[in-house]
Design an enzyme around this catalytic site. Structure first.
Site, short mmCIF file in Angstrom:
data_model
loop_
_atom_site.label_atom_id
_atom_site.label_comp_id
_atom_site.label_asym_id
_atom_site.label_seq_id
_atom_site.Cartn_x
_atom_site.Cartn_y
_atom_site.Cartn_z
N HIS A 101 11.51 89.82 39.77
CA HIS A 101 10.59 90.15 38.68
C HIS A 101 11.40 90.98 37.67
O HIS A 101 12.26 91.76 38.09
CB HIS A 101 9.44 91.05 39.13
CG HIS A 101 8.56 90.51 40.21
ND1 HIS A 101 8.85 90.61 41.53
CD2 HIS A 101 7.34 89.90 40.14
CE1 HIS A 101 7.88 90.07 42.24
NE2 HIS A 101 6.95 89.62 41.42
N ASP A 104 11.76 94.53 38.66
CA ASP A 104 12.55 94.86 39.85
C ASP A 104 13.96 95.22 39.46
O ASP A 104 14.60 96.07 40.06
CB ASP A 104 12.72 93.65 40.81
CG ASP A 104 11.44 93.01 41.22
OD1 ASP A 104 10.42 93.71 41.27
OD2 ASP A 104 11.47 91.79 41.51
N GLU A 232 1.88 80.20 41.73
CA GLU A 232 1.90 80.57 43.16
C GLU A 232 0.50 80.95 43.63
O GLU A 232 -0.04 81.97 43.22
CB GLU A 232 2.87 81.74 43.36
CG GLU A 232 2.99 82.17 44.82
CD GLU A 232 4.00 83.30 45.03
OE1 GLU A 232 5.08 83.26 44.39
OE2 GLU A 232 3.71 84.19 45.83
N HIS A 271 0.15 83.56 52.06
CA HIS A 271 -0.94 83.33 51.11
C HIS A 271 -1.83 82.18 51.60
O HIS A 271 -3.06 82.25 51.50
CB HIS A 271 -0.40 82.99 49.72
CG HIS A 271 0.34 84.12 49.08
ND1 HIS A 271 0.92 84.01 47.84
CD2 HIS A 271 0.61 85.38 49.50
CE1 HIS A 271 1.50 85.16 47.52
NE2 HIS A 271 1.34 86.01 48.53
N ASP A 296 7.71 80.24 49.21
CA ASP A 296 7.98 81.64 49.54
C ASP A 296 7.82 81.73 51.05
O ASP A 296 6.72 81.56 51.60
CB ASP A 296 7.01 82.58 48.81
CG ASP A 296 7.56 83.02 47.46
OD1 ASP A 296 8.62 82.49 47.06
OD2 ASP A 296 6.95 83.89 46.81
N ASP A 307 -1.65 90.75 53.61
CA ASP A 307 -0.39 90.10 53.26
C ASP A 307 0.78 90.91 53.81
O ASP A 307 1.41 91.68 53.09
CB ASP A 307 -0.36 90.03 51.72
CG ASP A 307 0.70 89.10 51.19
OD1 ASP A 307 1.21 88.27 51.97
OD2 ASP A 307 1.02 89.19 49.99
N ASP A 309 3.68 89.98 54.80
CA ASP A 309 5.01 89.55 54.32
C ASP A 309 6.12 89.74 55.36
O ASP A 309 7.17 90.30 55.06
CB ASP A 309 5.40 90.33 53.05
CG ASP A 309 4.74 89.78 51.79
OD1 ASP A 309 4.27 88.63 51.81
OD2 ASP A 309 4.70 90.51 50.78
C1 XUL Z 1 2.77 88.69 45.98
C2 XUL Z 1 3.83 87.68 45.82
C3 XUL Z 1 4.73 87.87 44.64
C4 XUL Z 1 5.16 86.60 43.99
C5 XUL Z 1 5.96 86.81 42.73
O1 XUL Z 1 1.99 88.50 47.10
O2 XUL Z 1 3.98 86.79 46.61
O3 XUL Z 1 5.83 88.62 45.05
O4 XUL Z 1 5.92 85.82 44.85
O5 XUL Z 1 5.29 87.58 41.80
CO CO Z 2 5.36 85.25 46.76
#
Ligand code: XUL
Ligand code: CO
Length: 438
Positions: A101, A104, A232, A271, A296, A307, A309
């Protein structure tokens, strides 16, 4: 600059018998599978936000991560130093791509002009690092969800000025992605959704989101950016309901607003599961619509409904993912971006290596197993035979659009009762898949 990871050298493939935690057991970049190397198939990417900007902070406590290269400032100088650390990390890992991003990689300044100048300074360094290492940008994006100006959303904000600011930010983010030769650009609708319908004009917000994306598409053409745009999907978090809730909702939105040819989907595992789907489901929805762009890679936790991750470690999951990716012809502009973070307790720099090596090995296994399942052919043959009544006779005529209700009624009257179907054989097929998971 001294190395950030002095004790870690290039991560190598040592094969399944290796006990070295800093070696690949399955990811052998040059190994050829279905005519392409593993490196070309998987196109691994490291996420700048988690790997370089994650602190381990959560709702209950401050950051825990030990990152000796950080000087405690959010300065341009630190951003440049951090970019070098990122490229050292990706080089040692052997990841061919990264993703970021705008915020970032470079800090916001006092105003948009200064912020853009900060970004330009870091992008200059990123460009040099890309040339020096050969590491490429999988996709860029804009952070339209952290700053308080976006509290009500960005493109879907009730405040027109927030829309304007977001447009200016995305314009710049597309420009720098183009400057860095990015293969794609992602739109994840950070706060594009609502917390309550009591204060929300949904129709107006959706119209604005579509207008925003059309402006981006126009600008992409104007500057000649050749990368792929992606949307996304995510159903919730941070808002109660995100408009881009799942692959089907995104496709419907893109079709409704005449954007369908302009954006593909970037599907994220956690997601999809938050939306109540499997990853494979959302990949299939995207793939069957010709819109499967990139993934992702991560995973959630069965017992936590948010989430999380986490890095993917489940071979069954990656097998299902790679079966679907291979079915739809593999990645073109897209790749496997680890939108994943180490746990708060995994605070040492070496944990970043363990996490990515594990994710890459898990995907490499998934790829190899999926290719074996395809080579074996029984699964594909089963599905083809299951639908064989559509290949000839009345089925083929329906598919070709040659018959109407009148002809079908005549056929049904002559045919009598529908012949008993063959078994769906789910358990047999599940056993078949398990034959390959070794
Ligand atoms: C948030 C997410 C983000 C996107 C990019 O859940 O997945 O990091 O991938 O903005
Ligand atoms: Co993402």
């Amino acid at each position: 600059m001294t190395e950030a990871f002095p004790k870690i050298s290039q991560i190598k493939y040592e094969g399944p018998d290796s006990k070295n935690p800093l070696a690949f057991k399955y990811y052998n970049p040059d190994e050829v599978i279905e005519g392409k190397t593993m490196k070309e198939h998987l196109k691994f990417s490291v996420a700048f936000w988690h790997t370089m900007r994650g602190t381990g902070a959560d709702m209950f406590g401050v950051g825990t991560f030990f990152r000796p290269w950080e000087d405690g400032t959010n300065s341009v100088q630190m951003a440049i130093k951090r970019a070098k650390v990122m490229f050292e990390f990706c080089s040692k890992l052997g990841a061919p791509f990264y993703a970021f991003h705008d915020r970032d990689v470079a800090p916001e300044g006092r105003n948009l002009r200064q912020t853009n100048q900060n970004l330009d300074k870091v992008v200059k360094e990123l460009k040099k690092l890309q040339t020096d290492t050969g590491i490429k940008l999988l996709w860029g994006t804009a952070c339209l969800f952290s700053h308080p100006r976006y509290m009500h959303g960005a493109a879907t904000s009730c405040n027109a000025d927030a829309f304007v600011y977001a447009a200016a930010q995305v314009k710049k983010a597309i420009e720098v992605t183009n400057e860095l030769g990015g293969a794609g650009y992602v739109f994840w609708g950070g706060r594009e959704g609502y917390q309550t319908l009591l204060n929300t004009d949904m129709k107006r917000e959706l119209d604005h989101l579509a207008a925003f994306l059309h402006l981006a598409v126009d600008y992409k053409k104007k500057i000649g950016f050749k990368g792929q745009f992606y949307i996304e999907p995510k159903p919730k978090e941070p808002t109660k309901h995100q408009y881009d809730s799942d692959a089907a909702a995104c496709l419907n939105f893109l079709r409704q607003y005449d954007l369908i040819g302009h954006l593909k989907l970037n599907i994220e595992t956690n997601h999809a599961t938050l939306a109540g789907h499997t990853m494979q489901h959302d990949l299939e929805v995207a793939g069957s619509a010709g819109a499967l762009g990139s993934i992702d890679a991560n995973t959630g936790d069965l017992f936590l409904g948010w989430d999380t991750d986490q890095f993917p470690t489940d071979v069954y999951l990656t097998t299902m993912i790679m079966l679907t990716i291979l079915k739809y012809g593999g990645f073109t502009t897209g790749g496997t971006n680890f939108d994943a973070k180490v746990r708060r307790e995994s605070f040492e720099p070496v944990d970043l290596f363990h996490a990515h090596i594990g994710g890459m090995d898990t995907f490499a296994r998934g790829l190899k197993i999926a290719a074996e399942i395809r080579k074996d052919g029984r699964l594909q043959k089963f599905v083809e035979e299951r639908y064989s009544s559509w290949d000839t006779g009345i089925g083929a005529q329906i598919e070709k659009g040659k018959v109407g209700f009148k002809e079908l009624e005549e056929y049904a009257l002559k045919m009598g009762e529908v012949k008993t179907n063959k078994s769906g054989r789910q358990e047999y097929l599940e056993n078949l898949i398990n034959e390959f998971i070794k």
